[in-house]
Design a protein around this motif. Structure first.
Motif, short mmCIF file in Angstrom:
data_model
loop_
_atom_site.label_atom_id
_atom_site.label_comp_id
_atom_site.label_asym_id
_atom_site.label_seq_id
_atom_site.Cartn_x
_atom_site.Cartn_y
_atom_site.Cartn_z
N LYS A 95 41.83 48.29 43.53
CA LYS A 95 42.01 47.08 44.33
C LYS A 95 41.27 47.21 45.66
O LYS A 95 40.87 48.30 46.08
CB LYS A 95 43.49 46.83 44.62
CG LYS A 95 44.38 46.83 43.37
CD LYS A 95 44.06 45.68 42.44
CE LYS A 95 45.01 45.67 41.26
NZ LYS A 95 44.71 44.60 40.28
N ILE A 96 41.09 46.07 46.32
CA ILE A 96 40.39 46.02 47.61
C ILE A 96 41.32 45.40 48.65
O ILE A 96 41.93 44.35 48.41
CB ILE A 96 39.10 45.19 47.51
CG1 ILE A 96 38.18 45.77 46.41
CG2 ILE A 96 38.37 45.15 48.85
CD1 ILE A 96 37.03 44.86 46.05
N ILE A 97 41.43 46.06 49.79
CA ILE A 97 42.25 45.56 50.89
C ILE A 97 41.33 44.88 51.92
O ILE A 97 40.33 45.46 52.35
CB ILE A 97 43.04 46.69 51.56
CG1 ILE A 97 44.01 47.33 50.56
CG2 ILE A 97 43.82 46.17 52.77
CD1 ILE A 97 44.73 48.55 51.10
N CYS A 98 41.70 43.66 52.28
CA CYS A 98 40.96 42.90 53.29
C CYS A 98 41.94 42.43 54.37
O CYS A 98 43.15 42.39 54.15
CB CYS A 98 40.30 41.67 52.66
SG CYS A 98 39.18 42.02 51.29
N ARG B 299 35.70 31.77 48.52
CA ARG B 299 35.23 31.81 47.14
C ARG B 299 34.00 30.94 46.95
O ARG B 299 33.03 31.33 46.28
CB ARG B 299 36.34 31.36 46.18
CG ARG B 299 37.34 32.44 45.83
CD ARG B 299 38.21 32.03 44.66
NE ARG B 299 39.05 30.87 44.97
CZ ARG B 299 40.22 30.93 45.58
NH1 ARG B 299 40.69 32.10 45.99
NH2 ARG B 299 40.92 29.84 45.80
N LYS B 300 34.03 29.73 47.51
CA LYS B 300 32.89 28.82 47.35
C LYS B 300 31.62 29.40 47.98
O LYS B 300 30.53 29.28 47.41
CB LYS B 300 33.21 27.46 47.98
CG LYS B 300 34.16 26.60 47.18
CD LYS B 300 34.19 25.16 47.69
CE LYS B 300 32.91 24.42 47.40
NZ LYS B 300 33.00 22.98 47.75
N ALA B 301 31.77 30.02 49.15
CA ALA B 301 30.61 30.59 49.82
C ALA B 301 30.04 31.75 49.01
O ALA B 301 28.81 31.89 48.87
CB ALA B 301 30.98 31.06 51.22
N ILE B 302 30.91 32.57 48.46
CA ILE B 302 30.45 33.72 47.66
C ILE B 302 29.77 33.23 46.39
O ILE B 302 28.71 33.75 46.00
CB ILE B 302 31.64 34.65 47.34
CG1 ILE B 302 32.16 35.31 48.62
CG2 ILE B 302 31.24 35.71 46.32
CD1 ILE B 302 33.46 36.08 48.45
N PRO C 259 29.91 38.56 50.47
CA PRO C 259 31.36 38.53 50.62
C PRO C 259 31.84 39.06 51.96
O PRO C 259 32.75 38.50 52.58
CB PRO C 259 31.85 39.41 49.46
CG PRO C 259 30.77 39.29 48.43
CD PRO C 259 29.50 39.21 49.21
N ALA C 260 31.22 40.14 52.43
CA ALA C 260 31.66 40.74 53.69
C ALA C 260 31.49 39.76 54.85
O ALA C 260 32.35 39.67 55.74
CB ALA C 260 30.89 42.02 53.98
N GLU D 92 33.94 39.24 44.44
CA GLU D 92 33.21 38.08 43.94
C GLU D 92 34.16 36.95 43.56
O GLU D 92 33.90 35.78 43.85
CB GLU D 92 32.35 38.48 42.73
CG GLU D 92 31.28 39.51 43.04
CD GLU D 92 30.22 39.00 44.01
OE1 GLU D 92 29.94 37.78 43.99
OE2 GLU D 92 29.70 39.82 44.78
N GLU D 93 35.25 37.28 42.90
CA GLU D 93 36.22 36.26 42.49
C GLU D 93 37.19 35.91 43.62
O GLU D 93 37.63 34.78 43.77
CB GLU D 93 37.00 36.72 41.26
CG GLU D 93 36.15 36.94 40.03
CD GLU D 93 35.46 35.66 39.59
OE1 GLU D 93 36.07 34.58 39.69
OE2 GLU D 93 34.30 35.74 39.13
#
Length: 594
Positions: free
Chosen positions: A68-71, A291-294, A300-301, A338-339
Motif C-alpha cells: 500500500k501507499i500512504i499519502c 484521479r482525473k489529472a493522473i 501523481p506526485a 494511478e487509480e
C-alpha cells in the motif's frame, strides 16, 4: 507551554527516537514524499495524533500496509459547504471516506441569507467534527450593490469573527470591479483582514493587465476563476496562487492541466467550489480531481501535492499536508497512485473511514431553531400569481441570457421578437409562447423573486441553453443572495413551482400543467437540508430525471446551473430581483428594446 503540551512533545520525541512505543505504527508501506516527489519504503509511527517518524518502529497497535501507499490527507482549498445541500456534519460524512481531512469553506451562501447569525450557525455546527473545517469570512454580502440579500456584512461586523482560530482570512473578493476602483467598504474589509494578519482570497474571472495589477496590489493572493491556462499563468506571474476548480457547475480542470507541470504546480491547489451531494458520494471530492489529472497524464506526485501540501502552505495550516515527522497524522492509504482509490483514512492518527464508509460516528447538530431563527425561517414572501411574471413594455428585440455548458459564464443574445414567435396576452406586457408553437432556440422566461425582506420585487427576463420545453423549475438556491429563481415555458407553472418552494420555506420544485411533480425541502436558510446526504441525493436523482424529461439535456445540472444565473459577479448577463443586469457595467439593462 502548558504541562500537558510539554508532556506530549516529550512523548513525541521519545517515540521518534524509538525509545518509547508509538500509539500506532503503519508498517511496511510506501510513503509519498511531497517534498521530493519520491516514494520511500518504511513504517509511519504515530503518537498523540502526530507523526513521530518514518523508518523502522514498534507500536502499541500495528497495521501491516505491505503493498500500500500512504499519502497526506486531502484538503479542499475553496468550497461552499452549503452547495452540498447538507449540514456540516452530513458533509463530513460524505467527504471523509474520499480522503478529505480538511476543507476551507466560505459560508457566504448562508451569510447572504442570515448574516452574522448564519456565520455563527456554521461555526458552531462544524465544531468537533472528525473533518477539520476552516473558514474564510464572506467579503461580499451582498455580492454587489445590485443584489438584494437577506443581510449585509460590513467590515465591522466581520472583525469579531477573526478571534476564532478556525477563521483564516477574508473570502473571495468577488466584487473585483469595486476592489480596483477603491470601493470604500471593500478597502475596509481588506484592511481588517490585514490588521489581523490574515490572507485574502480572490475571484476575478478574466481580469488582466493593469486591473489585475491593482487587484493583486490590493492584497488579493489567490484566484479560482481561471477558465484557461493563459489567464492562470498571467495571474501566477503576478504572484497569485491558482486554485484549479472542478465542481458540479464549473469544470476548469481540462483547460488548466498545464498547471500540473513542474514549473507551475508549486503555487497551485485543487478546489471544488460548489459540489452537489451525489457527486460527492459517487464520484468523490478532491480525490476525483486527482484521479482525473493522473488519467490525463499528469504526475501523481504533483497532483497529490497540489491536493494537500500546497493548500496547507497557502492557508498557513502548520504541520499539515505531508507525511513527515511532526506533521499531523492526517493520512490516506491507496493501493495504486494511478487509480488513486482511497482505502483507508486516518484523522489525527485514528482510522475514521475505510473502503468508502465511515467507521466512526459523526456527531450531529441538534435543532437550534430558537438560537438561529433566521436560519430556520428565512422566507418573507407573499403568494405569487401568474401575472407576477409579466414583462412590462414593448419592443422589437429582446435581450437573452445564453447559458454556456460546463461554464458559469454566460453570453448575451439579441433576438428579434418574432424569431421565437411570442405573442401578447391580455395582461399588459405579458408575453407567452403562441399555442402549439415550438420555441425557437429554447428561449424561455426566467425570473428572480426577492424572498428575504418582502419587497415584492420580481425580475423577469429570457434565457436560452437551459433546454426545458415544458413546465417550470424553481429553487431557493440562487447564488449568492439566494432569492427565489424560476425558469419555465409558461407563467402558470412558474407560479406553481415558485409557490411550492415558498410554502416549504426553501428548496426545489418542478411543476407541469399547473401541478407539482416533486419537491426537495431545504429548511436551513432555504439552501441546506437537515437530513443525510444520501436522502438529498435520492431526491435530486428523481428530480433531475424529471428535468431531463422536460428537456434539460445531459451535461447541464438543472439546479446548479440555474442557481448561478442569478450571480452578478461572473460575466456576462444575469437575472436579479429587478431585472436583467450586465456584470461588466454593474447596471440593469432593458429586457425589451427597439
Amino acid at each position: 507551554m502548558s504541562l500537558e503540551k510539554s508532556d506530549e512533545l516529550k512523548e513525541l520525541i521519545a517515540a521518534a527516537r524509538g525509545v518509547e512505543k508509538s500509539d500506532l505504527v503503519l508498517k511496511n508501506a510506501e510513503i509519498l514524499n511531497v517534498f521530493t516527489g519520491e516514494l520511500e519504503k518504511g513504517d509511519v509511527a504515530i503518537r498523540n495524533g502526530y507523526i513521530a517518524g518514518i523508518g523502522s518502529y514498534e507500536g502499541l497497535e500495528e497495521i501491516d500496509l505491505s503493498g500500500k501507499i500512504i499519502c497526506p490527507g486531502l484538503i479542499d482549498g475553496h468550497i461552499h459547504i452549503e452547495s452540498s445541500m447538507v449540514s456540516p456534519p452530513e458533509f463530513a460524512k460524505a467527504v471523509l471516506p474520499h480522503g478529505t481531512t480538511a476543507v476551507i469553506t466560505d459560508p457566504h451562501e448562508i451569510a447572504n441569507v442570515a448574516g452574522a447569525e448564519g456565520l455563527s450557525y456554521m461555526l458552531e455546527s462544524s465544531r468537533d467534527l472528525p473533518l477539520e473545517i476552516f473558514f474564510m469570512l464572506p467579503s461580499c454580502v451582498p455580492a454587489t450593490p445590485l443584489d438584494e440579500a437577506g443581510a449585509e456584512l460590513d467590515a465591522a461586523s466581520l472583525n469579531s469573527f477573526y478571534a476564532n482560530q478556525r477563521v483564516l482570512g477574508l473570502a473571495e473578493l468577488m466584487n473585483s470591479y469595486g476592489t480596483v476602483r477603491n470601493d470604500k467598504e471593500i478597502i475596509s474589509k481588506i484592511l481588517g483582514a490585514q490588521d489581523h494578519g490574515r490572507i485574502i482570497d480572490g475571484h476575478a474571472p478574466g481580469l488582466t493587465g493593469n486591473d489585475l495589477n491593482a487587484y493583486v496590489a490590493a492584497g488579493v493572493e489567490s484566484d479560482h476563476e481561471c477558465s484557461n491556462a493563459e489567464e492562470a499563468i498571467e495571474k501566477l506571474k503576478r504572484g497569485q496562487w491558482i486554485m484549479i476548480r472542478e465542481g458540479t457547475a464549473a469544470n476548469n480542470l481540462n483547460a488548466l492541466l498545464p498547471l500540473f507541470d513542474d514549473e507551475y504546480c508549486g503555487r497551485c491547489m485543487l478546489v471544488t467550489d460548489d459540489k452537489h451531494p451525489g457527486e460527492l458520494l459517487e464520484l468523490g471530492h478532491i480525490d476525483y480531481i486527482v484521479r482525473k489529472a493522473i488519467k490525463a497524464g499528469k504526475k501523481p506526485a504533483n497532483a497529490i501535492k497540489m491536493a494537500s501540501f500546497n493548500a496547507a502552505s497557502y492557508f498557513g495550516l502548520k504541520k499539515r499536508g505531508a507525511v513527515a515527522p511532526g506533521y499531523r497524522a492526517d493520512l490516506i492509504v491507496v493501493s495504486d497512485l494511478e487509480e488513486f482509490e482511497i482505502e483507508k483514512v486516518f484523522k489525527k492518527g485514528k482510522l475514521v473511514a475505510e473502503n468508502g464508509h465511515m467507521v466512526i460516528d459523526v456527531p450531529g447538530f441538534e435543532n437550534k431553531e430558537s438560537t438561529y431563527p433566521r436560519v430556520y425561517h428565512s422566507f418573507k414572501l407573499d403568494e405569487l400569481k401568474p401575472e407576477s411574471f409579466a414583462i412590462r413594455g414593448e419592443g422589437q428585440f429582446k435581450r437573452v441570457i445564453e447559458m454556456v455548458r460546463g461554464e458559469l459564464l454566460t453570453n448575451e443574445l439579441i433576438v428579434p421578437a418574432n424569431m421565437d414567435r411570442y405573442r401578447e396576452c391580455a395582461v399588459e406586457g405579458h408575453i407567452l409562447p403562441s399555442p402549439g408553437v415550438e420555441l425557437d432556440k429554447d428561449i424561455i422566461k426566467i425570473a428572480v423573486i426577492e424572498r428575504h425582506r418582502g419587497t415584492g420585487h420580481v425580475g423577469v427576463g429570457f434565457t436560452t441553453g437551459y433546454g426545458i420545453k415544458y413546465g417550470a423549475i424553481a429553487s431557493s438556491v440562487a447564488h449568492d443572495s439566494h432569492n427565489l429563481i424560476v425558469a419555465g415555458t409558461n407563467d402558470t407553472d412558474m407560479a406553481t413551482a415558485a409557490n411550492a418552494v415558498r410554502e416549504n420555506e426553501g428548496g426545489l420544485a418542478i411543476a407541469v400543467d399547473g401541478r407539482i411533480l416533486s419537491t426537495l425541502t431545504l429548511p436551513l436558510g432555504g439552501i441546506m437540508c437537515d437530513r443525510e446526504a444520501s436522502y438529498v441525493e435520492d431526491k435530486l436523482i428523481e428530480m433531475k430525471a424529471q428535468a431531463r424529461l422536460l428537456g434539460v439535456p445531459d451535461g447541464i445540472d438543472p439546479f446548479m446551473t440555474l442557481a448561478f444565473v442569478a450571480l452578478p459577479v461572473i460575466p456576462k448577463l444575469r437575472i436579479l430581483t429587478e431585472g436583467m443586469a450586465d456584470v461588466a457595467t454593474q447596471s440593469y439593462v432593458p429586457t425589451l428594446f427597439d
